[in-house]
Design an enzyme around this catalytic site. Structure first.
Site, PDB file in Angstrom:
ATOM      1  N   ASP A  93      -2.721  -1.471  10.167  1.00 53.23           N
ATOM      2  CA  ASP A  93      -2.980  -1.600   8.489  1.00 53.23           C
ATOM      3  C   ASP A  93      -3.635  -2.733   8.183  1.00 53.23           C
ATOM      4  O   ASP A  93      -3.844  -2.935   6.947  1.00 53.23           O
ATOM      5  CB  ASP A  93      -1.517  -1.408   7.884  1.00 53.23           C
ATOM      6  CG  ASP A  93      -0.992   0.157   8.221  1.00 53.23           C
ATOM      7  OD1 ASP A  93      -1.782   1.058   8.434  1.00 53.23           O
ATOM      8  OD2 ASP A  93       0.266   0.281   7.886  1.00 53.23           O
ATOM      9  N   LYS A 138       0.723  -1.118   0.157  1.00 52.66           N
ATOM     10  CA  LYS A 138       0.080  -0.144  -0.142  1.00 52.66           C
ATOM     11  C   LYS A 138       0.825   1.238  -0.054  1.00 52.66           C
ATOM     12  O   LYS A 138       1.914   1.271   0.483  1.00 52.66           O
ATOM     13  CB  LYS A 138      -0.969   0.028   1.370  1.00 52.66           C
ATOM     14  CG  LYS A 138      -0.126   0.354   2.626  1.00 52.66           C
ATOM     15  CD  LYS A 138      -0.100   1.532   3.105  1.00 52.66           C
ATOM     16  CE  LYS A 138       0.892   1.806   3.988  1.00 52.66           C
ATOM     17  NZ  LYS A 138       1.573   2.549   4.746  1.00 52.66           N
TER      18      LYS A 138
HETATM   19  P1  ATP Z   1       4.118  -0.311   7.857  1.00 50.06           P
HETATM   20  O1  ATP Z   1       4.030   0.525   6.730  1.00 50.06           O
HETATM   21  O2  ATP Z   1       2.650  -1.291   8.418  1.00 50.06           O
HETATM   22  O3  ATP Z   1       4.697   0.386   9.188  1.00 50.06           O
HETATM   23  P2  ATP Z   1       6.538  -1.625   6.978  1.00 50.06           P
HETATM   24  O4  ATP Z   1       6.271  -1.480   5.393  1.00 50.06           O
HETATM   25  O5  ATP Z   1       7.268  -0.350   7.441  1.00 50.06           O
HETATM   26  O6  ATP Z   1       4.982  -1.559   7.598  1.00 50.06           O
HETATM   27  P3  ATP Z   1       6.983  -4.295   7.268  1.00 50.06           P
HETATM   28  O7  ATP Z   1       7.632  -4.614   6.001  1.00 50.06           O
HETATM   29  O8  ATP Z   1       5.898  -4.881   7.695  1.00 50.06           O
HETATM   30  O9  ATP Z   1       7.297  -2.851   7.642  1.00 50.06           O
HETATM   31  O10 ATP Z   1       8.301  -4.846   8.350  1.00 50.06           O
HETATM   32  C1  ATP Z   1       8.264  -4.223   9.659  1.00 50.06           C
HETATM   33  C2  ATP Z   1       9.018  -5.330  10.597  1.00 50.06           C
HETATM   34  O11 ATP Z   1       8.275  -6.586  10.707  1.00 50.06           O
HETATM   35  C3  ATP Z   1      10.288  -5.845  10.061  1.00 50.06           C
HETATM   36  O12 ATP Z   1      11.285  -5.387  10.892  1.00 50.06           O
HETATM   37  C4  ATP Z   1      10.490  -7.371   9.979  1.00 50.06           C
HETATM   38  O13 ATP Z   1      11.188  -7.848  10.712  1.00 50.06           O
HETATM   39  C5  ATP Z   1       8.928  -7.815  10.768  1.00 50.06           C
HETATM   40  N1  ATP Z   1       7.936  -8.604   9.998  1.00 50.06           N
HETATM   41  C6  ATP Z   1       7.195  -9.541  10.520  1.00 50.06           C
HETATM   42  N2  ATP Z   1       6.504 -10.322   9.685  1.00 50.06           N
HETATM   43  C7  ATP Z   1       6.923  -9.776   8.563  1.00 50.06           C
HETATM   44  C8  ATP Z   1       6.533 -10.031   7.131  1.00 50.06           C
HETATM   45  N3  ATP Z   1       5.646 -11.143   6.770  1.00 50.06           N
HETATM   46  N4  ATP Z   1       7.273  -9.328   6.076  1.00 50.06           N
HETATM   47  C9  ATP Z   1       7.867  -8.625   6.384  1.00 50.06           C
HETATM   48  N5  ATP Z   1       8.363  -8.189   7.533  1.00 50.06           N
HETATM   49  C10 ATP Z   1       7.790  -8.941   8.604  1.00 50.06           C
END
Ligand code: ATP
Length: 285
Positions: free
Chosen positions: A137, A11
């Site tokens: 989210d 997203k």
């Molecule tokens: P948001 O925009 O919701 O804050 P994000 O894109 O910044 O999310 P994610 O890629 O969801 O961040 O990852 C955040 C943390 O979650 C990472 O440090 C990772 O180790 C952990 N994590 C747990 N499950 C997953 C997954 N399925 N895919 C990616 N990261 C994951």
């Protein structure tokens, strides 16, 4: 033995506004979120033993209970008393800790997939409520499309999708923690809040120009001030001709919106000079 597939799209936030910090420590937000055509792919297969097993080709994410897909599988399994096991393979394409809700989208895809695999027949609203227990989210990632999110991000209202365009995503080689960014954010220091009604109006009229002019994210300055490489990406996209440029979520991924294909190569090539992770995708409308 049945096997199913689910796509977990990334997203972007067209608008991210923070209204206030709440007594429970969360922030009261107003966001307009939409999906883009960059997705993880999940494969789910029945296991003979009563266990959740997760694998992934990506070497840098946890595969145990720290993974949001694992947590989603455990939650739905326990809540509905399912005594069956599942093997989940996660083909990770969305950059991690990027502000693109990759983990949340994997959790959403897991809930949707297991609802099918285990014939639970839960309505979407129930899956969204379950998802809210995993992260703010996740409900949006279950619903998909384009939505206005309020509260912690879990109160959703579906809105008009954006006009079709190119989305160029660039992620610098740094990981940004959402909690850190919110920790440094001070709502009373926000000079100008983005306008949700203005963006909704642009979307309902399918006006690409007005959508670009209405982009806004109050967390952007926190991350831009801390990481010069994020600012460099933003400046590069603006200079090379992207029509609208914004950081997604808490960053560090920056997206540029471009309506004409001829401009895409120019923006892409300018970024590739100093940023390795650049993706050109379409809006998922
Ligand atoms: P948001 O925009 O919701 O804050 P994000 O894109 O910044 O999310 P994610 O890629 O969801 O961040 O990852 C955040 C943390 O979650 C990472 O440090 C990772 O180790 C952990 N994590 C747990 N499950 C997953 C997954 N399925 N895919 C990616 N990261 C994951």
């Amino acid at each position: 033995m049945s096997k199913i597939y689910e796509k977990a799209p990334a997203k972007i936030n067209l608008v991210l506004d923070v209204l206030r910090k709440r007594e429970d420590g969360f922030h009261e937000v107003e966001m307009i979120m939409t999906m883009v055509d960059l997705a993880d792919r999940l494969e789910m297969e029945e296991l003979h033993r009563d266990q959740i097993v997760l694998s992934s080709q990506a070497g840098f994410i946890p595969l145990d209970e720290k993974n949001l897909a694992f947590q989603a599988a455990r939650l739905i399994k326990e809540r509905y008393g399912v005594r069956r096991g599942v093997y989940i393979h996660l083909d990770k394409q969305i950059p991690v800790a990027a502000g693109l809700a990759g983990g949340s989208s994997d959790a959403a895809a897991t809930l949707k997939g297991l609802n099918r695999l285990w014939n639970l027949e839960l309505p979407t609203e129930e899956l969204e409520e379950l998802g809210a227990e995993l992260g703010s989210d996740v409900p949006f990632c279950i619903r998909g499309g384009t939505a206005l999110a309020r509260g912690r991000g879990e109160k959703l209202e579906t809105v008009s999708p954006p006009p079709q365009c190119w989305v160029i995503l660039a992620k610098p080689p740094i990981n940004v923690s959402t909690a850190d960014v919110y920790g440094k954010f001070r709502v009373n220091e926000v000079k100008e809040h983005p306008s949700i009604p203005r963006m909704l109006d642009a979307l309902s009229r399918q006006s690409f120009q007005d959508m670009c002019a209405s982009l806004g994210n109050v967390l952007e300055n926190v991350t831009l001030n801390r990481y010069p490489e994020v600012r460099q990406i933003k400046d590069c996209m603006v200079k090379s001709g992207a029509d609208g440029v914004l950081m997604s979520g808490s960053g560090p991924t920056v997206f540029g919106l471009v309506s004409k294909e001829v401009k895409v190569a120019r923006v892409y090539n300018a970024l590739r000079g100093f940023c390795k992770e650049v993706y050109v995708v379409r809006m998922l409308t």
